[in-house]
Design a protein around this motif. Structure first.
Motif, PDB file in Angstrom:
ATOM      1  N   LYS A 150       0.798  -1.217   0.000  1.00  0.00           N
ATOM      2  CA  LYS A 150       0.000   0.000   0.000  1.00  0.00           C
ATOM      3  C   LYS A 150       0.835   1.274   0.000  1.00  0.00           C
ATOM      4  CE  LYS A 150      -4.060  -2.011   2.233  1.00  0.00           C
ATOM      5  NZ  LYS A 150      -4.967  -1.949   3.396  1.00  0.00           N
ATOM      6  N   GLY A 151       2.145   1.143   0.162  1.00  0.00           N
ATOM      7  CA  GLY A 151       2.982   2.324   0.085  1.00  0.00           C
ATOM      8  C   GLY A 151       2.822   3.252   1.263  1.00  0.00           C
ATOM      9  N   GLU A 152       2.511   2.720   2.432  1.00  0.00           N
ATOM     10  CA  GLU A 152       2.249   3.549   3.589  1.00  0.00           C
ATOM     11  C   GLU A 152       3.409   3.527   4.598  1.00  0.00           C
ATOM     12  OE1 GLU A 152      -2.587   2.823   3.448  1.00  0.00           O
ATOM     13  OE2 GLU A 152      -1.340   1.747   4.878  1.00  0.00           O
ATOM     14  N   GLY A 153       4.532   2.917   4.214  1.00  0.00           N
ATOM     15  CA  GLY A 153       5.655   2.797   5.122  1.00  0.00           C
ATOM     16  C   GLY A 153       6.441   4.084   5.257  1.00  0.00           C
ATOM     17  N   GLU A 154       7.413   4.048   6.130  1.00  0.00           N
ATOM     18  CA  GLU A 154       8.199   5.246   6.425  1.00  0.00           C
ATOM     19  C   GLU A 154       8.915   5.756   5.190  1.00  0.00           C
ATOM     20  OE1 GLU A 154      11.819   6.623   9.442  1.00  0.00           O
ATOM     21  OE2 GLU A 154      10.996   4.585   9.509  1.00  0.00           O
ATOM     22  N   TYR A 155       9.340   4.846   4.299  1.00  0.00           N
ATOM     23  CA  TYR A 155      10.116   5.239   3.132  1.00  0.00           C
ATOM     24  C   TYR A 155       9.290   5.147   1.843  1.00  0.00           C
ATOM     25  CZ  TYR A 155      13.806   4.660   6.552  1.00  0.00           C
ATOM     26  OH  TYR A 155      14.583   4.758   7.681  1.00  0.00           O
ATOM     27  N   SER A 156       8.007   5.320   1.971  1.00  0.00           N
ATOM     28  CA  SER A 156       7.113   5.226   0.820  1.00  0.00           C
ATOM     29  C   SER A 156       7.474   6.257  -0.246  1.00  0.00           C
ATOM     30  CB  SER A 156       5.673   5.442   1.262  1.00  0.00           C
ATOM     31  OG  SER A 156       4.828   5.572   0.143  1.00  0.00           O
ATOM     32  N   LEU A 157       7.373   5.820  -1.505  1.00  0.00           N
ATOM     33  CA  LEU A 157       7.601   6.709  -2.636  1.00  0.00           C
ATOM     34  C   LEU A 157       6.287   7.262  -3.187  1.00  0.00           C
ATOM     35  CD1 LEU A 157      10.179   4.461  -4.570  1.00  0.00           C
ATOM     36  CD2 LEU A 157      10.680   6.327  -2.992  1.00  0.00           C
ATOM     37  N   MET A 158       5.181   6.954  -2.543  1.00  0.00           N
ATOM     38  CA  MET A 158       3.886   7.249  -3.135  1.00  0.00           C
ATOM     39  C   MET A 158       3.687   8.736  -3.364  1.00  0.00           C
ATOM     40  SD  MET A 158       0.113   5.774  -2.206  1.00  0.00           S
ATOM     41  CE  MET A 158      -0.218   6.779  -0.764  1.00  0.00           C
ATOM     42  N   ARG A 159       3.118   9.052  -4.544  1.00  0.00           N
ATOM     43  CA  ARG A 159       2.825  10.426  -4.911  1.00  0.00           C
ATOM     44  C   ARG A 159       1.427  10.466  -5.503  1.00  0.00           C
ATOM     45  NH1 ARG A 159       7.224  12.124  -9.038  1.00  0.00           N
ATOM     46  NH2 ARG A 159       5.735  13.776  -9.547  1.00  0.00           N
ATOM     47  N   ALA A 160       0.901  11.667  -5.663  1.00  0.00           N
ATOM     48  CA  ALA A 160      -0.424  11.848  -6.249  1.00  0.00           C
ATOM     49  C   ALA A 160      -0.309  12.893  -7.348  1.00  0.00           C
ATOM     50  CB  ALA A 160      -1.429  12.284  -5.195  1.00  0.00           C
ATOM     51  N   ASP A 161      -0.776  12.544  -8.544  1.00  0.00           N
ATOM     52  CA  ASP A 161      -0.716  13.452  -9.683  1.00  0.00           C
ATOM     53  C   ASP A 161      -2.034  13.427 -10.441  1.00  0.00           C
ATOM     54  OD1 ASP A 161       1.901  14.499  -9.493  1.00  0.00           O
ATOM     55  OD2 ASP A 161       2.743  12.735 -10.471  1.00  0.00           O
ATOM     56  N   PHE A 162      -2.386  14.575 -11.017  1.00  0.00           N
ATOM     57  CA  PHE A 162      -3.471  14.607 -11.981  1.00  0.00           C
ATOM     58  C   PHE A 162      -2.957  13.996 -13.286  1.00  0.00           C
ATOM     59  CE2 PHE A 162      -5.094  17.552  -8.955  1.00  0.00           C
ATOM     60  CZ  PHE A 162      -6.462  17.585  -9.135  1.00  0.00           C
ATOM     61  N   VAL A 163      -3.746  13.125 -13.881  1.00  0.00           N
ATOM     62  CA  VAL A 163      -3.288  12.389 -15.052  1.00  0.00           C
ATOM     63  C   VAL A 163      -4.420  12.214 -16.057  1.00  0.00           C
ATOM     64  CG1 VAL A 163      -1.612  11.078 -13.669  1.00  0.00           C
ATOM     65  CG2 VAL A 163      -3.868  10.081 -14.166  1.00  0.00           C
ATOM     66  N   GLU A 164      -4.026  11.865 -17.274  1.00  0.00           N
ATOM     67  CA  GLU A 164      -4.902  11.225 -18.237  1.00  0.00           C
ATOM     68  C   GLU A 164      -4.524   9.750 -18.223  1.00  0.00           C
ATOM     69  OE1 GLU A 164      -4.276  13.273 -21.912  1.00  0.00           O
ATOM     70  OE2 GLU A 164      -5.698  14.864 -21.427  1.00  0.00           O
ATOM     71  N   ALA A 165      -5.475   8.912 -17.879  1.00  0.00           N
ATOM     72  CA  ALA A 165      -5.224   7.477 -17.748  1.00  0.00           C
ATOM     73  C   ALA A 165      -5.839   6.755 -18.942  1.00  0.00           C
ATOM     74  CB  ALA A 165      -5.814   6.944 -16.445  1.00  0.00           C
ATOM     75  N   HIS A 166      -5.010   6.135 -19.758  1.00  0.00           N
ATOM     76  CA  HIS A 166      -5.509   5.424 -20.939  1.00  0.00           C
ATOM     77  C   HIS A 166      -5.937   4.015 -20.559  1.00  0.00           C
ATOM     78  CE1 HIS A 166      -5.277   2.962 -24.642  1.00  0.00           C
ATOM     79  NE2 HIS A 166      -5.830   4.039 -25.159  1.00  0.00           N
ATOM     80  N   VAL A 167      -7.116   3.631 -21.015  1.00  0.00           N
ATOM     81  CA  VAL A 167      -7.696   2.326 -20.711  1.00  0.00           C
ATOM     82  C   VAL A 167      -7.757   1.503 -21.995  1.00  0.00           C
ATOM     83  CG1 VAL A 167      -9.787   1.137 -19.937  1.00  0.00           C
ATOM     84  CG2 VAL A 167      -9.036   3.232 -18.787  1.00  0.00           C
ATOM     85  N   GLY A 168      -7.258   0.274 -21.945  1.00  0.00           N
ATOM     86  CA  GLY A 168      -7.252  -0.594 -23.108  1.00  0.00           C
ATOM     87  C   GLY A 168      -8.560  -1.351 -23.282  1.00  0.00           C
ATOM     88  N   SER A 169      -8.534  -2.320 -24.181  1.00  0.00           N
ATOM     89  CA  SER A 169      -9.740  -3.089 -24.495  1.00  0.00           C
ATOM     90  C   SER A 169     -10.213  -3.942 -23.329  1.00  0.00           C
ATOM     91  CB  SER A 169      -9.490  -3.979 -25.717  1.00  0.00           C
ATOM     92  OG  SER A 169      -8.398  -4.861 -25.477  1.00  0.00           O
ATOM     93  N   ASP A 170      -9.312  -4.217 -22.380  1.00  0.00           N
ATOM     94  CA  ASP A 170      -9.664  -5.018 -21.208  1.00  0.00           C
ATOM     95  C   ASP A 170     -10.144  -4.158 -20.036  1.00  0.00           C
ATOM     96  OD1 ASP A 170      -7.285  -3.781 -20.637  1.00  0.00           O
ATOM     97  OD2 ASP A 170      -6.205  -5.606 -20.083  1.00  0.00           O
TER      98      ASP A 170
END
Length: 222
Positions: free
Chosen positions: A25-45
């Motif tokens: 979940k990326g909640e540890g002390e050394y987490s790299l987690m970030r939050a960005d506004f994006v365009e998310a491309h979705v495939g056929s699946d």
């Protein structure tokens, strides 16, 4: 195709975890987690295969993922992505998703009836780094309604386009907000984006009703 709407109905869920097998979940002390506004491309699946951030980074999604709100294949969704920027086995930088929240893209339109202006709490408005979106953050008051089919509605109303003394144009927008009978028990942050390509002016003047009265913010978009 980028999914968009004139009116957008709002429900209580803001953050949706990615449907993947076994992830940190990326909640540890050394987490790299970030939050960005994006365009998310979705495939056929109906899985996100790559994202493009507002800063211009194009990253493959590894592993590919989906969320319940994704209903259309082969399209692009506006979203806030929570992720780690990591190297894959080939040494390429990729996006390791931890969660994603869809962001409605609203096109302004003329009023055709009563304009609901129920109060919100204003946070901020800004032009994305790539100048593709005018983003707004607001706080809605919400709660669990007694009836199932009760929701809030947001939209952007265009009143007029005014020419300034220097010849530049300003689009006058109002925030449409219908509380819709939803209780006002607690605060919930919501974002929405207006595609700049849809704005037929050099700046936007956005007016909204808040709990502290009417506020107006003007932002250059070109």
């Amino acid at each position: 195709m980028l999914l968009c709407a004139a009116f957008f109905t709002l429900h209580s869920s803001l953050f949706t975890s990615c449907e993947q097998d076994n992830y940190d979940k990326g909640e540890g002390e050394y987490s790299l987690m970030r939050a960005d506004f994006v365009e998310a491309h979705v495939g056929s699946d109906k899985k996100v295969d790559y994202i493009v951030t507002d800063d211009g980074d194009s990253l493959a999604a590894e592993p590919r993922f989906t969320i319940k709100a994704i209903e259309t294949a082969d399209t692009t969704y506006r979203a806030v992505l929570y992720y780690n920027k990591v190297k894959n086995s080939l040494g390429k930088t990729v996006a390791e998703a931890k969660g994603m929240s869809l962001v409605p893209t609203l096109f302004a339109h003329r009023a055709t009836g009563d304009v609901k202006t129920d109060a919100v709490k204003f946070e901020s408005i800004w032009l994305s780094a790539n100048k593709r979106y005018l983003n707004t953050s607001i706080i809605l008051m919400t709660g669990q309604p007694d009836e199932e089919d009760v929701h809030q509605t947001l939209a952007i109303i265009q009143d007029t386009i005014m020419q300034q003394a220097d010849g530049r144009l300003t689009a006058h927008y109002r925030l449409y907000h219908d509380q819709g009978g939803v209780p006002e028990y607690y605060s919930l942050q919501r974002f929405f984006s207006i595609p700049v390509r849809s704005i037929k002016a050099d700046s936007v003047r956005l007016e909204m009703q808040t709990y502290d009265g009417v506020i107006v913010r003007t932002v250059p978009v070109r």
